[in-house]
Design an enzyme around this catalytic site. Structure first.
Site, PDB file in Angstrom:
ATOM      1  CG  HIS A 185      -2.109  -0.874   1.106  1.00 18.67           C
ATOM      2  ND1 HIS A 185      -2.063  -2.208   1.443  1.00 18.67           N
ATOM      3  CD2 HIS A 185      -3.378  -0.634   0.696  1.00 18.67           C
ATOM      4  CE1 HIS A 185      -3.254  -2.754   1.246  1.00 18.67           C
ATOM      5  NE2 HIS A 185      -4.062  -1.818   0.796  1.00 18.67           N
ATOM      6  CE  LYS A 204      -3.853  -0.559   4.735  1.00 20.81           C
ATOM      7  NZ  LYS A 204      -5.096   0.053   5.241  1.00 20.81           N
TER       8      LYS A 204
END
Length: 218
Positions: free
Chosen positions: A132, A136
């Site tokens: 990600h 995140k």
């Protein structure tokens, strides 16, 4: 009808734009959970949360003050034990739909991963990989944890059997790998836009508005 979006970050803005294009709701109320007195006085018809685990406290307080029975879509991940308890309390007064990933492809991947584990679980080494964007916070991702549950990887096995990266602006990549003696099967999902999560969450919310309360829950 009034849609309340909890979270004014990137996902909240994408959801608001999508909801305006979709035109089911006559009013869209943006709520920044971190702000004092963030929640409106009026009653909302649906709440969708794309914010932070701590926001569940404000969602619960608002719904309780409004008398409950407001459909809530929880699209946030990374909840701790205290937040999980609040979600349980919320589910007693409101219909709650909660998923770690609202994209259609991720839902299909969960089913395929479970099927792969059923056929190959005793023959293959099963591993999960996810990547990600750099901002995140939680790892492994909620989607990866759901995939682990689908293939039988326990939380205490995450360090050995789950790998993750946080870099750049990756929207989300997930792979389930079945490594056999002479072959490898990989099931992979890649998100190319955050709009897929907004579309799925809004669709879930609309479905809640047409369902009986007894048909819904965490």
């Amino acid at each position: 009808m009034k849609l309340g979006i909890s979270g004014c970050g990137a996902m909240g803005k994408i959801l608001a734009e999508y909801a305006r294009e979709e035109k089911t709701f006559s009013e869209i109320v943006m709520i920044e959970p971190a702000e004092e007195n963030a929640w409106p006085e009026e009653r909302l018809d649906l709440i969708i949360d794309f914010s932070h685990p701590r926001a569940i406290c404000g969602i619960y307080d608002y719904c309780r003050k409004q008398g409950g029975n407001i459909p809530v879509v929880l699209a946030t991940t990374g909840y701790g034990e205290e937040e999980e308890e609040i979600i349980r309390l919320l589910s007693k007064i409101c219909p709650v739909d909660r998923k770690t990933n609202y994209s259609q492809g991720a839902a299909a991947m969960n089913e395929l991963a479970a099927l792969g584990a059923e056929f190959l679980g005793d023959k293959a080494d099963i591993r999960i990989f996810e990547a990600h964007h750099a901002k995140k916070a939680d790892a492994p991702s909620g989607t990866a944890e759901t995939l682990c549950a689908c293939v039988g990887i326990l939380p205490e096995e995450y360090e050995e059997k789950v790998a993750w990266l946080r870099m750049g602006k990756i929207y989300g990549e997930h792979s389930v790998i079945f490594a056999l003696e002479d072959e490898i099967l990989e099931i992979r999902h890649t998100a190319y836009s955050k709009k897929i999560f907004a579309a799925g969450a809004l669709e879930a919310g609309k479905k809640m508005l047409t369902c009986k309360e007894s048909d819904l829950g965490v």
